[in-house]
Design an enzyme around this catalytic site. Structure first.
Site, PDB file in Angstrom:
ATOM      1  N   GLU A   1      -9.311   4.576  11.313  1.00  0.00           N
ATOM      2  CA  GLU A   1      -8.461   4.484  12.497  1.00  0.00           C
ATOM      3  C   GLU A   1      -8.563   5.800  13.250  1.00  0.00           C
ATOM      4  O   GLU A   1      -9.040   6.799  12.717  1.00  0.00           O
ATOM      5  CB  GLU A   1      -7.014   4.183  12.100  1.00  0.00           C
ATOM      6  CG  GLU A   1      -6.458   5.082  10.998  1.00  0.00           C
ATOM      7  CD  GLU A   1      -5.139   4.572  10.438  1.00  0.00           C
ATOM      8  OE1 GLU A   1      -4.130   4.662  11.168  1.00  0.00           O
ATOM      9  OE2 GLU A   1      -5.113   4.109   9.281  1.00  0.00           O
TER      10      GLU A   1
ATOM     11  N   ASP B   1       0.874  -1.176   0.000  1.00  0.00           N
ATOM     12  CA  ASP B   1       0.000   0.000   0.000  1.00  0.00           C
ATOM     13  C   ASP B   1       0.905   1.217   0.000  1.00  0.00           C
ATOM     14  O   ASP B   1       1.892   1.279   0.731  1.00  0.00           O
ATOM     15  CB  ASP B   1      -0.990  -0.007   1.168  1.00  0.00           C
ATOM     16  CG  ASP B   1      -0.344   0.011   2.536  1.00  0.00           C
ATOM     17  OD1 ASP B   1      -0.233   1.105   3.127  1.00  0.00           O
ATOM     18  OD2 ASP B   1       0.035  -1.069   3.026  1.00  0.00           O
TER      19      ASP B   1
END
Length: 266
Positions: free
Chosen positions: A153, A67
């Site tokens: 998150e 990523d």
């Protein structure tokens, strides 16, 4: 006295036998079980800060990928693919007004090299879900090889948004975002999250949702008990040919055959 005590104990046993404890949550076997033989070690990448894995090693999984975001310099995607990179999740947007300036460069490079890609959105709780979903759609064209990703998150270091809603609010917002993207792109996004966020919000209760879990110091089955996971981010300090500097590396939970089936929408 003894007879009364025996009668009381018998009654307690009868009552206890009549109670039912909480039923275990049903899990998807193929998404939860380890599906590759632990005796096989697949090609592994370097790590600037390697973890001494005591449990199942990331190298026991055959399908690995990256990523990436604006923090990565230009990537030699052909070299990365030749070294064993099988997929890439590329940051596209965050909140309701920021677009990653390297998204198009990374996306086009991955496409040209034949690396399957999907995009991810970093969520902030200071903007409603529908605004953030529209912003993502505005910046990410159709035609990705993989489902897109909702990155949820806590944001304690943000200068503008440190809100921490309760779990019910978090799950409701996530549901709205996922539904909007699924209607637009035709496939439900994955949810990426961290250990503390997962535990604080019960986001694992979201229906019809696959998870990408961060766990750089332990196998997900130990860090996220009973979690259903599709991807595992096992390091943030990976060293991969074709990528300058450190990079996040992830593995898919399954065999190459399972990967091909899942990637095709199965």
């Amino acid at each position: 006295m003894r007879q009364a005590l025996l009668l009381a104990l018998a009654a307690l046993v009868i009552v206890s036998c009549g109670r039912r404890g909480p039923q275990p949550q049903a899990v998807e076997p193929q998404a939860f079980a380890d599906t590759t033989p632990p005796s096989i070690i697949y090609p592994a990448f370097g790590d600037a800060d390697p973890h001494p894995w005591e449990d199942r090693h990331p190298g026991h999984y055959p399908v690995h990928g990256l990523d990436v975001s604006r923090w990565q310099p230009p990537i030699d995607w052909r070299t990365a693919r030749a070294s064993g990179v099988s997929f890439a999740f590329i940051k596209a947007t965050e909140g309701g007004d920021f677009a990653d300036p390297k998204f198009d460069e990374h996306r086009r490079g991955a496409q040209a090299a034949g690396v399957p890609w999907g995009a991810y959105h970093y969520y902030y709780f200071c903007r409603p879900a529908h605004e953030q979903a529209r912003w993502f759609i505005q910046n990410v064209p159709k035609g990705a090889d993989l489902p897109h990703v909702l990155d949820m998150e806590w944001t304690p270091h943000s200068k503008t948004c440190r809100i921490r809603p309760d779990g019910r609010t978090v799950r409701a917002e996530a549901q709205k975002f996922l539904d909007i993207l699924e209607r637009h792109y035709g496939r439900r996004p994955i949810v990426y999250t961290t250990v503390d966020f997962y535990g604080d919000t019960d986001i694992g209760r979201l229906p019809k949702t696959e998870f990408w879990l961060r766990s750089v110091a332990g196998h997900p089955r130990n860090v996220y008990p009973r979690a259903i996971w599709r991807f595992w981010q096992y390091t943030g300090t990976g060293l991969v040919p074709g990528v300058q500097g450190k990079v996040d590396i992830n593995t898919f939970n399954g065999t190459p055959e399972a990967w091909a089936h899942w990637k095709a929408g199965g």
